[in-house]
Motif scaffolding. Structure first.
Motif, PDB file in Angstrom:
ATOM      1  N   ARG A 150       0.845  -1.207   0.000  1.00  0.00           N
ATOM      2  CA  ARG A 150       0.000   0.000   0.000  1.00  0.00           C
ATOM      3  C   ARG A 150       0.879   1.255   0.000  1.00  0.00           C
ATOM      4  NH1 ARG A 150      -2.549  -1.322   4.076  1.00  0.00           N
ATOM      5  NH2 ARG A 150      -4.232  -2.459   3.047  1.00  0.00           N
ATOM      6  N   LEU A 151       1.986   1.222   0.730  1.00  0.00           N
ATOM      7  CA  LEU A 151       2.899   2.362   0.811  1.00  0.00           C
ATOM      8  C   LEU A 151       3.478   2.709  -0.553  1.00  0.00           C
ATOM      9  CD1 LEU A 151       4.659   4.381   2.523  1.00  0.00           C
ATOM     10  CD2 LEU A 151       6.332   2.537   2.714  1.00  0.00           C
ATOM     11  N   VAL A 152       3.786   1.692  -1.355  1.00  0.00           N
ATOM     12  CA  VAL A 152       4.402   1.944  -2.659  1.00  0.00           C
ATOM     13  C   VAL A 152       3.369   2.110  -3.775  1.00  0.00           C
ATOM     14  CG1 VAL A 152       6.539   0.773  -2.042  1.00  0.00           C
ATOM     15  CG2 VAL A 152       4.716  -0.519  -3.149  1.00  0.00           C
ATOM     16  N   GLY A 153       2.101   2.195  -3.406  1.00  0.00           N
ATOM     17  CA  GLY A 153       1.068   2.562  -4.368  1.00  0.00           C
ATOM     18  C   GLY A 153       0.473   1.430  -5.176  1.00  0.00           C
ATOM     19  N   ILE A 154       0.521   0.189  -4.654  1.00  0.00           N
ATOM     20  CA  ILE A 154      -0.089  -0.943  -5.355  1.00  0.00           C
ATOM     21  C   ILE A 154      -1.531  -1.105  -4.869  1.00  0.00           C
ATOM     22  CG2 ILE A 154      -0.049  -3.450  -5.644  1.00  0.00           C
ATOM     23  CD1 ILE A 154       2.940  -3.362  -5.677  1.00  0.00           C
ATOM     24  N   PRO A 155      -2.502  -1.056  -5.772  1.00  0.00           N
ATOM     25  CA  PRO A 155      -3.912  -1.196  -5.360  1.00  0.00           C
ATOM     26  C   PRO A 155      -4.246  -2.625  -4.940  1.00  0.00           C
ATOM     27  CG  PRO A 155      -3.749  -1.088  -7.752  1.00  0.00           C
ATOM     28  CD  PRO A 155      -2.370  -0.838  -7.216  1.00  0.00           C
ATOM     29  N   ALA A 156      -5.257  -2.771  -4.085  1.00  0.00           N
ATOM     30  CA  ALA A 156      -5.700  -4.074  -3.582  1.00  0.00           C
ATOM     31  C   ALA A 156      -4.514  -4.912  -3.100  1.00  0.00           C
ATOM     32  CB  ALA A 156      -6.481  -4.822  -4.656  1.00  0.00           C
ATOM     33  N   PRO A 157      -3.739  -4.408  -2.140  1.00  0.00           N
ATOM     34  CA  PRO A 157      -2.495  -5.105  -1.752  1.00  0.00           C
ATOM     35  C   PRO A 157      -2.717  -6.506  -1.191  1.00  0.00           C
ATOM     36  CG  PRO A 157      -3.025  -3.342  -0.201  1.00  0.00           C
ATOM     37  CD  PRO A 157      -3.942  -3.180  -1.358  1.00  0.00           C
ATOM     38  N   GLU A 158      -3.812  -6.730  -0.466  1.00  0.00           N
ATOM     39  CA  GLU A 158      -4.059  -8.063   0.092  1.00  0.00           C
ATOM     40  C   GLU A 158      -4.184  -9.104  -1.007  1.00  0.00           C
ATOM     41  OE1 GLU A 158      -5.683  -5.357   0.930  1.00  0.00           O
ATOM     42  OE2 GLU A 158      -5.193  -5.016   3.044  1.00  0.00           O
ATOM     43  N   ALA A 159      -4.852  -8.728  -2.111  1.00  0.00           N
ATOM     44  CA  ALA A 159      -5.013  -9.668  -3.220  1.00  0.00           C
ATOM     45  C   ALA A 159      -3.686  -9.900  -3.944  1.00  0.00           C
ATOM     46  CB  ALA A 159      -6.055  -9.140  -4.197  1.00  0.00           C
ATOM     47  N   ARG A 160      -2.859  -8.862  -4.043  1.00  0.00           N
ATOM     48  CA  ARG A 160      -1.582  -8.980  -4.757  1.00  0.00           C
ATOM     49  C   ARG A 160      -0.625  -9.928  -4.046  1.00  0.00           C
ATOM     50  NH1 ARG A 160      -2.822  -7.129  -9.753  1.00  0.00           N
ATOM     51  NH2 ARG A 160      -3.739  -5.046  -9.674  1.00  0.00           N
ATOM     52  N   LEU A 161      -0.768 -10.080  -2.736  1.00  0.00           N
ATOM     53  CA  LEU A 161       0.137 -10.951  -1.986  1.00  0.00           C
ATOM     54  C   LEU A 161       0.063 -12.396  -2.472  1.00  0.00           C
ATOM     55  CD1 LEU A 161      -0.344  -9.618   1.669  1.00  0.00           C
ATOM     56  CD2 LEU A 161       1.614  -9.249   0.170  1.00  0.00           C
ATOM     57  N   GLY A 162      -1.072 -12.800  -2.989  1.00  0.00           N
ATOM     58  CA  GLY A 162      -1.225 -14.166  -3.466  1.00  0.00           C
ATOM     59  C   GLY A 162      -0.886 -14.351  -4.922  1.00  0.00           C
ATOM     60  N   GLN A 163      -0.472 -13.297  -5.596  1.00  0.00           N
ATOM     61  CA  GLN A 163      -0.154 -13.390  -7.016  1.00  0.00           C
ATOM     62  C   GLN A 163       1.336 -13.655  -7.237  1.00  0.00           C
ATOM     63  OE1 GLN A 163      -1.721  -9.694  -8.665  1.00  0.00           O
ATOM     64  NE2 GLN A 163      -3.645 -10.715  -9.194  1.00  0.00           N
ATOM     65  N   TYR A 164       1.647 -14.126  -8.455  1.00  0.00           N
ATOM     66  CA  TYR A 164       3.031 -14.402  -8.844  1.00  0.00           C
ATOM     67  C   TYR A 164       3.570 -13.236  -9.683  1.00  0.00           C
ATOM     68  CZ  TYR A 164       2.205 -19.149  -7.229  1.00  0.00           C
ATOM     69  OH  TYR A 164       1.924 -20.240  -6.438  1.00  0.00           O
ATOM     70  N   PRO A 165       4.891 -13.082  -9.753  1.00  0.00           N
ATOM     71  CA  PRO A 165       5.466 -11.937 -10.478  1.00  0.00           C
ATOM     72  C   PRO A 165       4.958 -11.776 -11.906  1.00  0.00           C
ATOM     73  CG  PRO A 165       7.167 -13.003  -9.182  1.00  0.00           C
ATOM     74  CD  PRO A 165       5.932 -13.856  -9.051  1.00  0.00           C
ATOM     75  N   HIS A 166       4.725 -12.888 -12.619  1.00  0.00           N
ATOM     76  CA  HIS A 166       4.305 -12.769 -14.018  1.00  0.00           C
ATOM     77  C   HIS A 166       2.889 -12.208 -14.153  1.00  0.00           C
ATOM     78  CE1 HIS A 166       2.366 -16.665 -13.112  1.00  0.00           C
ATOM     79  NE2 HIS A 166       1.522 -16.337 -14.084  1.00  0.00           N
ATOM     80  N   GLN A 167       2.139 -12.187 -13.050  1.00  0.00           N
ATOM     81  CA  GLN A 167       0.779 -11.662 -13.076  1.00  0.00           C
ATOM     82  C   GLN A 167       0.734 -10.152 -12.850  1.00  0.00           C
ATOM     83  OE1 GLN A 167      -0.542 -14.736 -10.067  1.00  0.00           O
ATOM     84  NE2 GLN A 167      -2.289 -14.873 -11.475  1.00  0.00           N
ATOM     85  N   LEU A 168       1.894  -9.544 -12.617  1.00  0.00           N
ATOM     86  CA  LEU A 168       1.978  -8.106 -12.372  1.00  0.00           C
ATOM     87  C   LEU A 168       2.599  -7.402 -13.567  1.00  0.00           C
ATOM     88  CD1 LEU A 168       3.352  -8.111  -8.705  1.00  0.00           C
ATOM     89  CD2 LEU A 168       0.970  -8.146  -9.448  1.00  0.00           C
ATOM     90  N   SER A 169       2.277  -6.138 -13.734  1.00  0.00           N
ATOM     91  CA  SER A 169       2.895  -5.324 -14.783  1.00  0.00           C
ATOM     92  C   SER A 169       4.332  -4.995 -14.390  1.00  0.00           C
ATOM     93  CB  SER A 169       2.103  -4.037 -14.987  1.00  0.00           C
ATOM     94  OG  SER A 169       2.207  -3.211 -13.832  1.00  0.00           O
ATOM     95  N   GLY A 170       5.104  -4.464 -15.358  1.00  0.00           N
ATOM     96  CA  GLY A 170       6.489  -4.100 -15.072  1.00  0.00           C
ATOM     97  C   GLY A 170       6.602  -3.064 -13.966  1.00  0.00           C
TER      98      GLY A 170
END
Length: 338
Positions: free
Chosen positions: A138-158
């Protein structure tokens, strides 16, 4: 006031089958608490090797810190054993590496990789680790941080992957953040967001930052002081405004002339002809002399002394009051770019 970080006469060598490469040669600089320092130069000039030295990450063999000291809060990092270095890395000094796709583990979730930062330095239960990890995202500006914790790097943008790297680097509230080309391969919109984020971290958390980049525009927008490196040496050091308006070294001048300008009439950018020297056998004189349009005979015969005016240093005979006389033949002339 004692600087937070002081690098004194640092030299780093790499042993190869062809000979010993002197990758970093007699580099010195300081970093104050809360300061943002930029290190610029072309590929192979020693920027990343210098940064790796600050965390004891020079692989041995083939690399070694040949001489010099790196003082962090009065302690010499060069003399630290591996246990002390592990305590330092990620805790007091953190690093953002250039390519998040090669730095992040592709088979581990973002949450598990962020959690390793806490388990390596603190004994926290799983729930607390997850809460702290989400707070960092959340501090670094990623939306829905709880959901992102369960994702893998390839599922995120650069841009998001780079923000995850920044979050990991900030997990332990380090006093120094080293950013090695943090905006490479990102589009200009994401670059601006990353720069704004680093400014925010510096102003709100008081984190000192060392930014390594070849992008002079990024450095101008973020840094307070700039080091220009060439062939393993610092050839110029000055406050950012002073360096951009009154460069004293011909290499710095060449870098600035290669940057596109909105107010420029020419359609072609200036370039610096030639190649950097072989650091297995560095030249006896100025390393930049074979490519310098102002080179004199003296430049090829003796290494230039550092010329220092208040807040501005340059490793060039033209800027030094003890410039050898006579100036044999004067500077060479260069054709104007079309």
């Amino acid at each position: 006031m004692q600087p937070l970080l002081s690098v004194e006469n640092l030299s780093v060598n790499f042993r190869t089958y062809a000979g010993t490469v002197r990758a970093v040669r007699d580099v010195s600089f300081t970093l104050a608490a809360g300061e943002i320092l930029g290190i610029v130069g072309e590929s192979g000039c020693g920027k990343s090797v210098t940064a790796s030295s600050l965390l004891g990450l020079i692989p041995s063999p083939p690399g070694e810190v040949a001489s010099g000291r790196i003082l962090f809060d009065g302690q010499d990092i060069v003399k630290m054993d591996e246990a002390a270095l592990r305590k330092l890395r990620g805790n007091a000094v953190s690093m953002i590496f250039q390519d998040p796709m090669t730095s992040l583990n592709p088979v581990l979730t973002v949450g598990s990789q962020l959690g390793e930062c806490f388990t390596a330095h603190q004994r926290l239960d799983g729930r607390t680790v997850r809460e702290r990890s989400a707070e960092l995202l959340r501090l670094v500006g990623i939306p829905a941080p709880e959901a992102r914790l369960g994702q893998y790097p390839h599922q995120l943008s650069g841009g998001m992957r780079q923000r995850v790297m920044i979050a990991m680097a900030l997990a332990m509230n380090p006093r120094i953040l080293i950013a090695d080309e943090p905006t490479t391969a990102l589009d200009v919109t994401i670059q601006a967001q990353i720069i704004d984020l680093m400014k925010k971290l510096n102003s709100e958390l008081g984190t000192s930052i060392i930014l390594i980049s070849h992008d002079l525009g990024v450095v101008a927008g973020l840094c307070e002081k700039v080091l220009v490196m060439y062939a393993g040496q610092v050839v110029e050091a000055a406050p950012v405004a002073e360096l951009y308006t009154r460069p004293l070294h011909p290499y710095t001048l060449g870098l600035l002339h290669s940057v596109p300008r909105l107010d420029a009439v020419r359609t072609r950018l200036a370039s610096i002809d030639g190649q950097p020297p072989d650091l297995i056998a560095p030249p006896a004189g100025c390393a930049f002399a074979p490519r310098c349009r102002f080179a004199m005979v003296a430049c090829r015969e003796a290494p230039p002394l550092i010329a220092a005016v208040p807040g501005h240093q340059s490793r060039c005979w033209l800027a030094h009051p003890d410039c050898p006389q006579p100036l044999a033949g004067g500077p060479a002339k260069e054709a104007e770019p079309a």
